[in-house]
Every structure is written in structure tokens, then in C-alpha cells.
Design a protein around this motif. Structure first.
Motif, PDB file in Angstrom:
ATOM      1  N   ILE A  94      -6.113   3.948   4.526  1.00  0.00           N
ATOM      2  CA  ILE A  94      -6.595   5.336   4.576  1.00  0.00           C
ATOM      3  C   ILE A  94      -5.430   6.305   4.456  1.00  0.00           C
ATOM      4  O   ILE A  94      -5.495   7.305   3.717  1.00  0.00           O
ATOM      5  N   VAL A  95      -4.346   6.042   5.172  1.00  0.00           N
ATOM      6  CA  VAL A  95      -3.165   6.903   5.099  1.00  0.00           C
ATOM      7  C   VAL A  95      -2.637   6.946   3.666  1.00  0.00           C
ATOM      8  O   VAL A  95      -2.317   8.027   3.135  1.00  0.00           O
ATOM      9  N   ALA A  96      -2.576   5.788   3.009  1.00  0.00           N
ATOM     10  CA  ALA A  96      -2.058   5.725   1.643  1.00  0.00           C
ATOM     11  C   ALA A  96      -2.931   6.530   0.685  1.00  0.00           C
ATOM     12  O   ALA A  96      -2.427   7.275  -0.170  1.00  0.00           O
ATOM     13  N   VAL A  97      -4.240   6.403   0.815  1.00  0.00           N
ATOM     14  CA  VAL A  97      -5.159   7.131  -0.064  1.00  0.00           C
ATOM     15  C   VAL A  97      -5.056   8.642   0.172  1.00  0.00           C
ATOM     16  O   VAL A  97      -5.038   9.443  -0.774  1.00  0.00           O
ATOM     17  N   LEU A  98      -4.978   9.049   1.432  1.00  0.00           N
ATOM     18  CA  LEU A  98      -4.908  10.473   1.744  1.00  0.00           C
ATOM     19  C   LEU A  98      -3.621  11.098   1.217  1.00  0.00           C
ATOM     20  O   LEU A  98      -3.612  12.268   0.799  1.00  0.00           O
ATOM     21  N   LEU A  99      -2.529  10.356   1.224  1.00  0.00           N
ATOM     22  CA  LEU A  99      -1.281  10.885   0.668  1.00  0.00           C
ATOM     23  C   LEU A  99      -1.432  11.182  -0.826  1.00  0.00           C
ATOM     24  O   LEU A  99      -0.923  12.190  -1.335  1.00  0.00           O
ATOM     25  N   VAL A 100      -2.139  10.306  -1.535  1.00  0.00           N
ATOM     26  CA  VAL A 100      -2.393  10.541  -2.956  1.00  0.00           C
ATOM     27  C   VAL A 100      -3.289  11.772  -3.136  1.00  0.00           C
ATOM     28  O   VAL A 100      -3.054  12.619  -4.006  1.00  0.00           O
ATOM     29  N   LEU A 101      -4.325  11.880  -2.299  1.00  0.00           N
ATOM     30  CA  LEU A 101      -5.222  13.029  -2.368  1.00  0.00           C
ATOM     31  C   LEU A 101      -4.473  14.333  -2.097  1.00  0.00           C
ATOM     32  O   LEU A 101      -4.680  15.343  -2.789  1.00  0.00           O
ATOM     33  N   PHE A 102      -3.593  14.312  -1.093  1.00  0.00           N
ATOM     34  CA  PHE A 102      -2.807  15.516  -0.786  1.00  0.00           C
ATOM     35  C   PHE A 102      -1.970  15.925  -1.999  1.00  0.00           C
ATOM     36  O   PHE A 102      -1.863  17.120  -2.324  1.00  0.00           O
ATOM     37  N   SER A 103      -1.372  14.955  -2.667  1.00  0.00           N
ATOM     38  CA  SER A 103      -0.544  15.258  -3.837  1.00  0.00           C
ATOM     39  C   SER A 103      -1.389  15.864  -4.955  1.00  0.00           C
ATOM     40  O   SER A 103      -0.972  16.819  -5.633  1.00  0.00           O
ATOM     41  N   TYR A 104      -2.573  15.316  -5.152  1.00  0.00           N
ATOM     42  CA  TYR A 104      -3.473  15.844  -6.182  1.00  0.00           C
ATOM     43  C   TYR A 104      -3.823  17.305  -5.904  1.00  0.00           C
ATOM     44  O   TYR A 104      -3.767  18.165  -6.793  1.00  0.00           O
ATOM     45  N   LEU A 105      -4.156  17.589  -4.656  1.00  0.00           N
ATOM     46  CA  LEU A 105      -4.513  18.953  -4.292  1.00  0.00           C
ATOM     47  C   LEU A 105      -3.323  19.900  -4.419  1.00  0.00           C
ATOM     48  O   LEU A 105      -3.475  21.068  -4.814  1.00  0.00           O
ATOM     49  N   GLU A 106      -2.131  19.417  -4.069  1.00  0.00           N
ATOM     50  CA  GLU A 106      -0.938  20.270  -4.191  1.00  0.00           C
ATOM     51  C   GLU A 106      -0.641  20.603  -5.647  1.00  0.00           C
ATOM     52  O   GLU A 106      -0.173  21.706  -5.969  1.00  0.00           O
ATOM     53  N   LEU A 138       0.833  -1.204   0.000  1.00  0.00           N
ATOM     54  CA  LEU A 138       0.000   0.000   0.000  1.00  0.00           C
ATOM     55  C   LEU A 138       0.869   1.256   0.000  1.00  0.00           C
ATOM     56  O   LEU A 138       0.576   2.229  -0.704  1.00  0.00           O
ATOM     57  N   GLY A 139       1.937   1.243   0.798  1.00  0.00           N
ATOM     58  CA  GLY A 139       2.840   2.389   0.821  1.00  0.00           C
ATOM     59  C   GLY A 139       3.499   2.616  -0.525  1.00  0.00           C
ATOM     60  O   GLY A 139       3.575   3.750  -1.022  1.00  0.00           O
ATOM     61  N   LEU A 140       3.985   1.529  -1.164  1.00  0.00           N
ATOM     62  CA  LEU A 140       4.619   1.659  -2.474  1.00  0.00           C
ATOM     63  C   LEU A 140       3.626   2.129  -3.528  1.00  0.00           C
ATOM     64  O   LEU A 140       3.954   2.968  -4.380  1.00  0.00           O
ATOM     65  N   ALA A 141       2.394   1.601  -3.483  1.00  0.00           N
ATOM     66  CA  ALA A 141       1.372   2.017  -4.449  1.00  0.00           C
ATOM     67  C   ALA A 141       1.054   3.496  -4.295  1.00  0.00           C
ATOM     68  O   ALA A 141       0.899   4.226  -5.289  1.00  0.00           O
ATOM     69  N   SER A 142       0.989   3.964  -3.047  1.00  0.00           N
ATOM     70  CA  SER A 142       0.723   5.373  -2.790  1.00  0.00           C
ATOM     71  C   SER A 142       1.843   6.239  -3.359  1.00  0.00           C
ATOM     72  O   SER A 142       1.590   7.264  -4.012  1.00  0.00           O
ATOM     73  N   ALA A 143       3.080   5.829  -3.137  1.00  0.00           N
ATOM     74  CA  ALA A 143       4.218   6.584  -3.660  1.00  0.00           C
ATOM     75  C   ALA A 143       4.185   6.628  -5.184  1.00  0.00           C
ATOM     76  O   ALA A 143       4.407   7.681  -5.804  1.00  0.00           O
ATOM     77  N   ALA A 144       3.886   5.478  -5.802  1.00  0.00           N
ATOM     78  CA  ALA A 144       3.856   5.412  -7.267  1.00  0.00           C
ATOM     79  C   ALA A 144       2.755   6.296  -7.840  1.00  0.00           C
ATOM     80  O   ALA A 144       2.953   7.004  -8.842  1.00  0.00           O
ATOM     81  N   VAL A 180       6.943  10.158   2.514  1.00  0.00           N
ATOM     82  CA  VAL A 180       6.108   9.614   3.598  1.00  0.00           C
ATOM     83  C   VAL A 180       5.565   8.251   3.203  1.00  0.00           C
ATOM     84  O   VAL A 180       5.554   7.309   4.013  1.00  0.00           O
ATOM     85  N   ALA A 181       5.118   8.117   1.972  1.00  0.00           N
ATOM     86  CA  ALA A 181       4.578   6.835   1.515  1.00  0.00           C
ATOM     87  C   ALA A 181       5.641   5.740   1.537  1.00  0.00           C
ATOM     88  O   ALA A 181       5.360   4.585   1.902  1.00  0.00           O
ATOM     89  N   VAL A 182       6.868   6.086   1.142  1.00  0.00           N
ATOM     90  CA  VAL A 182       7.962   5.099   1.179  1.00  0.00           C
ATOM     91  C   VAL A 182       8.260   4.689   2.618  1.00  0.00           C
ATOM     92  O   VAL A 182       8.522   3.511   2.899  1.00  0.00           O
ATOM     93  N   VAL A 183       8.217   5.656   3.558  1.00  0.00           N
ATOM     94  CA  VAL A 183       8.407   5.324   4.968  1.00  0.00           C
ATOM     95  C   VAL A 183       7.337   4.340   5.427  1.00  0.00           C
ATOM     96  O   VAL A 183       7.626   3.354   6.126  1.00  0.00           O
ATOM     97  N   VAL A 184       6.093   4.578   5.036  1.00  0.00           N
ATOM     98  CA  VAL A 184       5.000   3.653   5.386  1.00  0.00           C
ATOM     99  C   VAL A 184       5.288   2.269   4.821  1.00  0.00           C
ATOM    100  O   VAL A 184       5.080   1.247   5.493  1.00  0.00           O
TER     101      VAL A 184
END
Length: 735
Positions: free
Chosen positions: A79-91, A13-19, A57-61
């Protein structure tokens, strides 16, 4: 789902979020879904940096998951992984958002947006600090909540204005808050205590022994890390009012601009830079004023009394109020009504009373013998050694404890319990008390004298014996820089210091060089040097943690104390195997010393109990009051023994319960070594206060009393004289 499956799933999940975060950057650049309506747009370097932080952060997870360090449910990791992706989208959308906001509301809209984003980031910074370890957050009293929030706001404000009203630097500040929170999390996990200012000074020592612990993180640690990413999202919105993401040339001179306009722009830019730096400086100054000027207890209402409850104060009021209040306590408090002349007079009077006592007559016999005998003196402070059978009544399971310590030295000069001031760590404080004759009770909890003070002018056993012509050697089979011993030992009078470098190829047991190997080293010193010697041996074998699974199966006994969880029982079993090994090594050492043709005195004691014994205390003595519980968990054992007949002593293993600050005077008086005026005064004070530690004192009837009066900060009146004499002999020499 098995632990292994959960670990792999968390990591993936962490790697998928980072990718996905990386893919969003490419999508934004190419203007494809989910940015299809915005056209192609190359994100600024700042935007890419913010997204890159989410990738980090995603890689740390992912790493936490793959290493099976994560105790969080898989759905929370998702949830953490999904929110990291959402944060990136908003940024990645922030450029359009900022331009739209500026166009619609102008400068006022930008300022309001910056304030809201900043306050939100500051609150998330507070969450990053507290969530990993504090179950009470955010339900603090209004005053301490406000104190912590204001301090965080001021610190982040300084960072924002240092970089000219951009939010990037403040992300580092929020990350620092999270790392502090994680440090408190691990200190609590491993030692059950609060992170105190002096622990920061001892960070190097902590790093040296960190490998003995098992590391895991909880779901709240992940949420704390997510708060850092959320704060970064908000801080990405903080830009100067004239900033435009879609204008790469905004910081360059427009073509055709006349020199006068350029000059005015330059002067205006310089003024803005200076103004921003001034705001940053004012913020730093405000922090200094808030930290240093008011009384945090009286003016700001922060509650912080007995350090035994330091973790409770941190829990209920927040990390920063607790930590800063403890930092304000670092200077040694001058006793009420203190003066050098009155302290000196009290010391001389007590020394005179000792000289007139029966104890002095016995001492005179030993002193006459000592002057001609000059015995070698060996002091062994054994890491984490304690007799839990005696202190916890057999642990409720018939545990008999270290048998040689208890019954193998029936010809000892003295032995009994030792009321120490630390538990689970803080070895150097017991060592300091034993070597200098000063009590931590009158220096203060949360302090490590080895880390804080220059001890060159402080009396010590090593200095005493060195002045008598002894060779002085300290032994610690680990890094010599631990607790700054490589600096402290010369200050205390040691000529030689043997470290891990002198134990190459030595037997290792549990977490360090075995006790027996250090005893062999001492025997070598005795065989190669005919001069009388003073040797201090600080062992390493039994050091925590106790989840290493490196004890030979033949040495392990599975102990199960009723009412205690399986994890603590497992730690107990590993710990008691270490104690058995230490007891066997002590028997070997004493046996070898008996064979020697030279007089030798041995003082052996433990520095503290392991960190998990409060769990045993609560299970075995649920109705015990706080003071009794504290004293039970702060008891170790000592024995004073000699391989020759010491004049004036029956050598029948007399029981004498004591505290480390009296050991130097006790040792000297029993064997007849010269006594200083301070040591004579200490011996006389012992007739009234047989033991004292950081939490209480025992009177001559054996009853324990709190060290402080009801307010939790004022020293008990009975101890004022003792405190003044120590201040005269120690504090005024080091401050």
C-alpha cells in the motif's frame, strides 16, 4: 511467507515504486500515458523535486526491506509503495490544477487552497511525529492536541514564509518531525523511556554506543514516513497567488517593459519579501512566547509529575507537550524557603552532630592511620552490573548470581545494595553522584550534570585526593568524548584520562574492552608509580544491547523466567553471561590486589540495571505497587574492600544498603580520609535517610517513601533540609 522472502518482496516493492515514480516524470515530459491528453510538458524543477522526494522515500522502504529491518506485513508495504506512485502522479498534475483553480476562482481560490493544504500538511506532520511510537495518537486531551498542532503550524508557517510562500522548505520541517518520532521510537525500544531534552545533549554519546543494538522498524514507522510524503504532496500546492507553473518566464522582465514599471515591480517585490520575512519572524516569536511564557502545567493544563512515568505522559499527551514541559524543568529548582545563610547554618549544625556522634570516634581512629598510610584508592563503576539473584529472589528459577561478589570478600569493609537513579542508561548520573556526593533527587530527572554544567567549582573525590598529593587517573575504554568526560574529568580534578586509545589490542568481550583488561591497566599503574593514587575505572564490557549473539557458547546458559517472553529471556541469558564474566574478573583483580605490598582500597559498584528488568519485575511481582517496583528496578550492588587492616573497622562484610550520593562520604569516613563539612552533614543525614534516589527515599526503618508529595512535583517535606544543603553546595556553584 518466510522472513527472507518477505524481506526481498518488501525491497522489490520499494524499488518498483521508485522506478515507477521516475517513469512518470518521463511520461509527463513526453505526453504519453497516463498524461496522453495533456500533451508534452516539461515539469518544473520544483515538481521534479517533489517527485524526487517520493523516489527517496521509496528507496528507503527498499533498503529497510532488503536489510530485513521491516516488521510490517507485506500488504502494508505494498500500500505504501502504491501510494507513493499515486502521490507522484498527482504532483505531476499540479501545474494544470493550480492554473485551473486560479483561472476559475482567482486569488481567493488560491488563498483558500493554500490554507487547506497547509493545515492538512500540518496534521500529517503531527502524524509523522506520533505514529511511529505512540499507540494513543490521535486520542489526546483537546488542550495538548491543540498545543502540539499549533506549535507544528507555527513552525511550518515560518518555513513557508521564509521561502516566500512556497511549501518546499516546510517539507524539511515535516521530515524533521518524522525523524524526531523515529528517535523516540528507538529510545523507547532500547531503553523503554521517553526522549528527554538532556538526551539530545547526549546524542554524541548515544551514537558511540548505537552499534550494540539491533534495529527494526514497525508498520507504524512506515505509515509515519508515508505521512511525510503525503504532506509533501499537499505542500506542493502552496504557491503565491500570482504563480503559474506553465510560465517559465514569470520571474523575468517582459520585453519592452518601461523602466518605471520595472522600478515599481521591484519595489513591490521587495515589500513582499520583507512582509513574508516579517510573518516568518512573527511565527517564530509566537513559538517562543508559547514555549517560554505560560506555565505549561498550571496555565496550559499539561500533566507531568514523576519522571518515572514520563513515557506515559508522552503517550497520553503527545511528544511536544511532554518534551517541552521536561525542558522547562531543566533549571534546578530552588528549595522552598531557601537562603544561603539558613542552608549553611543547617549544614554546620548537622556536621556538629556528626562530630559528637560515636561514628566520629571510629572515624578518628581511621583518620590517624590514614595520615601515615596514604592508601591508593581505586573506584570501579562497572557498566550495567547488578545482582539480579538478590534483587529478584533468584528470578524464580534458582539463579544464584555473582558468587564472588556475594561471598568472596568476607573481609570487606562494607557491602550491600545501591539505590541508583537510572536504568538501562544514564551511566554518567550514577558516576556523578558517586564522585561528587550530590543526589540526582535534588537536581531533577531527565538531566545529565556532565552534559549541562561546568563542574570546576564542585567538590569531588578526585579533587580531595589530588589536594592530598595523590596522582589522579580516570579510565574509560571507549571514546573519551562520551558524556563529555574529556571535558568533565579535568574539571573534577583528574590529571590523566586513559581512553580506548590506550587499549589497542586489548581483549574485547561482548560490547567493549573486557573488565579484566581495565584491571590489568590499573595494576600496571600501581607497579609503575610509587605515589599514592586515586583511580576511577568506568568499564564498558557489559554495555547494552543484549541481542548481539557474540557471547561464546561455553559462557551462555539459557535462562527461562516463567511468564517472560522469549526475546527478554534471550537478552537475560546474554546479560547474565556478562555478569558472570565481570564477577570472575573482579575475583582476579582482588586476588592480585591482595598480593601487593602497598595499601589499597577498592570501591566497586554497578551503575544501573539493564533496560529489560521492568519486564522481569512485572512477571515476578505482578501485585507490587509502583514505588516498590521502581525501587526494585533501580537497585545495583556495591562493595568497599581494602587489602590491609583498616583501623576502627571489623572488616566482616557488614551489610549497609546505601545510595550513590553517599559513597564518597562513606568511603572517606571508613578509611579516614579528610571529611568536608558537607560530607559530615551527609553522613549525619544518612542516619535519617539511609538511601535516596530520583524516585524516593528510604527511612531508618527501611520503608521507602515517594520523593514527592501527592501533587507529584512538590518535594516531600522531610527532604527540604537535605535539598537546601545540596543546593548550597552544588546548584549555586553551577547556575
Amino acid at each position: 511467507m518466510s522472513d527472507m522472502t518477505t524481506a526481498i518482496a518488501s525491497g522489490l516493492l520499494g524499488l518498483a515504486s521508485a522506478a515507477l515514480c521516475v517513469l512518470l516524470v518521463f511520461a509527463r515530459t513526453k505526453g504519453v500515458w497516463p498524461f496522453a491528453n495533456g500533451g508534452e510538458e516539461r515539469p518544473s524543477g520544483g515538481t521534479i523535486a517533489y517527485v524526487g522526494f517520493n523516489v527517496f522515500v521509496a528507496v528507503v522502504v527498499a533498503i529497510i526491506g532488503f536489510l530485513r529491518l521491516d516488521l510490517a506485513p507485506i500488504w502494508e508495504v505494498a500500500i505504501v509503495a502504491v501510494l507513493l506512485v499515486l502521490f507522484s502522479y498527482l504532483e505531476l498534475l499540479r501545474g494544470g490544477f493550480l492554473a485551473s483553480l486560479s483561472g476559475r476562482f482567482g486569488k481567493a481560490g488560491t488563498v483558500i487552497k493554500n490554507i487547506i493544504a497547509f493545515l492538512g500538511a500540518a496534521f500529517l506532520g503531527m502524524c509523522a511525529l506520533e505514529l511511529p511510537w505512540n499507540r494513543y495518537f490521535p486520542f489526546f486531551p483537546p488542550n495538548t492536541f491543540a498545543i502540539e498542532f499549533v506549535l507544528i503550524c507555527l513552525a511550518l508557517l515560518a518555513l513557508v514564509f521564509i521561502v516566500q510562500r512556497h511549501g518546499g522548505a516546510a517539507v524539511g520541517g515535516v521530515l524533521a518531525l518524522f525523524l524526531i518520532g523515529m528517535a523516540q521510537f528507538f529510545v523507547r525500544e532500547f531503553k523503554g523511556t521517553a526522549l528527554l531534552p538532556s538526551d539530545v545533549l547526549a546524542a554524541g554519546t548515544a551514537a558511540e554506543v548505537a552499534g550494540g543494538y539491533t534495529y527494526t522498524v514497525t508498520d507504524m514507522c512506515l505509515w509515519g514516513l508515508l505521512c511525510v510524503a503525503g504532506a509533501a504532496l499537499l505542500l506542493s500546492l502552496i504557491v503565491p497567488s500570482a504563480w503559474r507553473e506553465d510560465n517559465p518566464a514569470q520571474d523575468t522582465d517582459p520585453s519592452g517593459e518601461d523602466s518605471d514599471a520595472k522600478s515599481k515591480a521591484g519595489r513591490g517585490g521587495a515589500r513582499r519579501v520583507l512582509l513574508n520575512l516579517l510573518v516568518a519572524a512573527v511565527s517564530v516569536g509566537a513559538i517562543a512566547l508559547l514555549v517560554l511564557v505560560p506555565s505549561w502545567r498550571d496555565d496550559l493544563g499539561v500533566t507531568f509529575g514523576n519522571y518515572w512515568f514520563a513515557m506515559d505522559y508522552y503517550d497520553q499527551q503527545g511528544f511536544l507537550p511532554g518534551f517541552i514541559t521536561a525542558a522547562r524543568d531543566l533549571p534546578i529548582k530552588k528549595p522552598e524557603g531557601y537562603s544561603d545563610s539558613s542552608a549553611e547554618k543547617a549544614e554546620e549544625q548537622l556536621a556538629g552532630e556528626y562530630d559528637a556522634s560515636d561514628s566520629a570516634k571510629t572515624y578518628a581512629e581511621a583518620a590517624a592511620q590514614f595520615s601515615s598510610t596514604k592508601p591508593t584508592v581505586i573506584v570501579v563503576m562497572n557498566e550495567s552490573f547488578s545482582d539480579l539473584a538478590t534483587d529478584y529472589d533468584g528470578l524464580g528459577i534458582g539463579y544464584t548470581g555473582p558468587q564472588f561478589l556475594q561471598t568472596g570478600m568476607t573481609d570487606s569493609l562494607s557491602q550491600g545494595s545501591l539505590a541508583v537513579s537510572v536504568i538501562g542508561g544514564g551511566t554518567c548520573n550514577t558516576e556523578f553522584e558517586a564522585n561528587t556526593g550530590n543526589s540526582m533527587a535534588f537536581i531533577g530527572d531527565g538531566k545529565y550534570p556532565y552534559m549541562l554544567y561546568d563542574l570546576s567549582d564542585v567538590d569531588s573525590l578526585a579533587k580531595k585526593f589530588k589536594a592530598l598529593g595523590y596522582d589522579t587517573t580516570a579510565i574509560h575504554p571507549n571514546n573519551g568524548a562520551n558524556w563529555k568526560r574529556n571535558r568533565v574529568y579535568p574539571e573534577l580534578g583528574f590529571d590523566n584520562f586513559l581512553t580506548i586509545d590506550d587499549f589497542q589490542g586489548a581483549e574485547v568481550y561482548h560490547n567493549g574492552v573486557s573488565d579484566q583488561e581495565t584491571y590489568k591497566k590499573i595494576l600496571e599503574l600501581l607497579q609503575t608509580d610509587d605515589n599514592p593514587q586515586y583511580i576511577l575505572d568506568v568499564t564498558m564490557q557489559n554495555h547494552s544491547g543484549y541481542e548481539t549473539n557474540n557471547i561464546p557458547a561455553s559462557d551462555l546458559v539459557d535462562y527461562e523466567v516463567p511468564g517472560v517472553d522469549s526475546e527478554t529471556n534471550s537478552k537475560l541469558s546474554e546479560y547474565l553471561a556478562c555478569i558472570q564474566k565481570s564477577d570472575e574478573a573482579l575475583q582476579y583483580f582482588v586476588t592480585e590486589l591482595r598480593k601487593l605490598n602497598k595499601p589499597v582500597v577498592l570501591l566497586f559498584f554497578g551503575d544501573h540495571q539493564p533496560e529489560f528488568t521492568p519486564t522481569l519485575q512485572k512477571a515476578l511481582y505482578p501485585d507490587e505497587d509502583d514505588l516498590s517496583a521502581m525501587e526494585r528496578t533501580h537497585q545495583t550492588s556495591y562493595v568497599l574492600w581494602a587489602n590491609y587492616d583498616v583501623a576502627g573497622n571489623s572488616q566482616t562484610a557488614e551489610t549497609d544498603n546505601i545510595s550513590p550520593n553517599y559513597l564518597a562520604a562513606k568511603l572517606s569516613s571508613v578509611i579516614g580520609a579528610p571529611l568536608t563539612t558537607y560530607q559530615k552533614a551527609s553522613l549525619q543525614l544518612r542516619t535519617t535517610f539511609p538511601a535516596v534516589n530520583i524516585y524516593g527515599y528510604r527511612d531508618s526503618s527501611g520503608t521507602w517513601h515517594s520523593l514527592y508529595q501527592d501533587d507529584g512535583t512538590t518535594l516531600a517535606e522531610d527532604l527540604n533540609e537535605m535539598s537546601s544543603i545540596q543546593y548550597y553546595n552544588f546548584a549555586q556553584k553551577v547556575e
